[in-house]
Design an enzyme around this catalytic site. Structure first.
Site, short mmCIF file in Angstrom:
data_model
loop_
_atom_site.label_atom_id
_atom_site.label_comp_id
_atom_site.label_asym_id
_atom_site.label_seq_id
_atom_site.Cartn_x
_atom_site.Cartn_y
_atom_site.Cartn_z
CD GLU A 259 25.71 51.25 105.47
OE1 GLU A 259 25.57 50.08 104.98
OE2 GLU A 259 24.85 51.94 106.48
CE LYS B 251 29.33 50.30 105.35
NZ LYS B 251 29.05 50.21 107.10
#
Length: 295
Positions: A176, A213
């Site tokens: 992420e 992400k």
């Protein structure tokens, strides 16, 4: 690795619920839920209250595999129980929902336009416990504040270096590298980020799977190329501070990307709501996010 869970994450319809607020974000999450800071006097009491909130969400009849593929858990949530079962077992055995564990320990101070992750202490032990708790994967967050090529490279290098350790432990890492939605040069930062991600993805061996992400990009379908990489199990989007309505509108224009929302999922929920009102609001949130995730 649980192959049934892997196939569900690869091809299932739905989104990932982020239930991983940690020490820094928990007070704000509780306040939004209607629990003020004077309701608890220490971290233990605070985490008990947030686990009650998360349990209420997880136990709701509308929180199920029909629209939700996975859930990201905080470490204390993984070690806690829901209806007598550890959280990951409850979610998979009772709900058919795949679980991920937040492993990062927060952000370092900003340097070169980014905030990399603080050192993840006792990572090997944490990954061992995640396997024992039947968790499928992990999640770790760092943040890009501006389009600094050197900083973004260092940030992505760190993500993939730790991701390789996680993969070797038999878990699927969610990488992420969030781009701040208020970054003055957000679109340029996204270009630099994508190039760095592609470089690392091309270097992975065929047995290494990751998930990405990412902040919803300014340019629709900007990350479409990443969704087709054989090493990428799924590309998911974070809401990044956008309201649920705006995040859903933006996400719906990005095909093959699903949501992984936290604050946007719990928006409108309150500790004082009746079970019926709570489920109605949660059901509406889940449906809106689901619809945006299946475009």
């Amino acid at each position: 690795m649980n192959l049934t869970q892997m196939e569900r994450m690869k091809s299932g319809k739905g989104f990932i619920a982020a239930l991983d607020q940690s020490g820094g974000s928990t007070p704000k999450a509780l306040e939004t839920y209607g629990i003020k800071k004077d309701a608890y006097s220490n971290d233990e009491e605070m985490f008990q209250l947030v686990h009650q909130m998360r349990s209420r969400i997880m136990e709701s009849s509308v929180f199920n595999k029909d629209r939700i593929l996975g859930a990201i858990l905080f470490e204390k949530t993984m070690d806690s129980r829901v209806d007598g079962l550890h959280s990951a077992d409850y979610l998979w055995d009772k709900k058919g929902i795949v679980t991920f564990l937040k492993v990062d320990k927060g952000l370092a101070d900003q340097e070169q336009g980014v905030q990399v992750m603080k050192p993840i202490t006792h990572l090997d032990d944490l990954l061992k416990r995640a396997n024992e708790r039947h968790v499928f994967g992990t999640k770790m967050r760092s943040v890009i504040r501006e389009a600094n090529t050197t900083g973004i490279k260092a940030l992505v290098d760190q993500q993939f270096e730790i991701g390789q350790i996680i993969s070797k432990a038999g878990l699927v890492p969610i990488i992420e590298p969030e781009v701040d939605i208020h970054a003055p040069d957000k679109e340029k930062a996204e270009m630099v980020l994508k190039n760095e991600l592609i470089k690392h993805l091309k270097s992975l061996d065929s047995n290494t799977l990751v998930m990405l992400k990412l902040t919803i990009p300014d340019e629709d379908n900007f990350y479409e190329e990443l969704t087709s990489f054989p090493n990428v199990l799924r590309v998911v989007a974070l809401s990044g501070g956008y309201s649920r309505e705006v995040a859903n509108q933006k996400l719906a224009r990005n095909h093959n990307v699903i949501a992984s929302f936290s604050r946007a999922l719990s928006e409108g929920l309150n500790v004082d709501q009746s079970p019926q009102e709570f489920s109605k609001i949660l059901d509406g949130s889940i449906q809106n996010i689901y619809q945006a995730s299946i475009t």
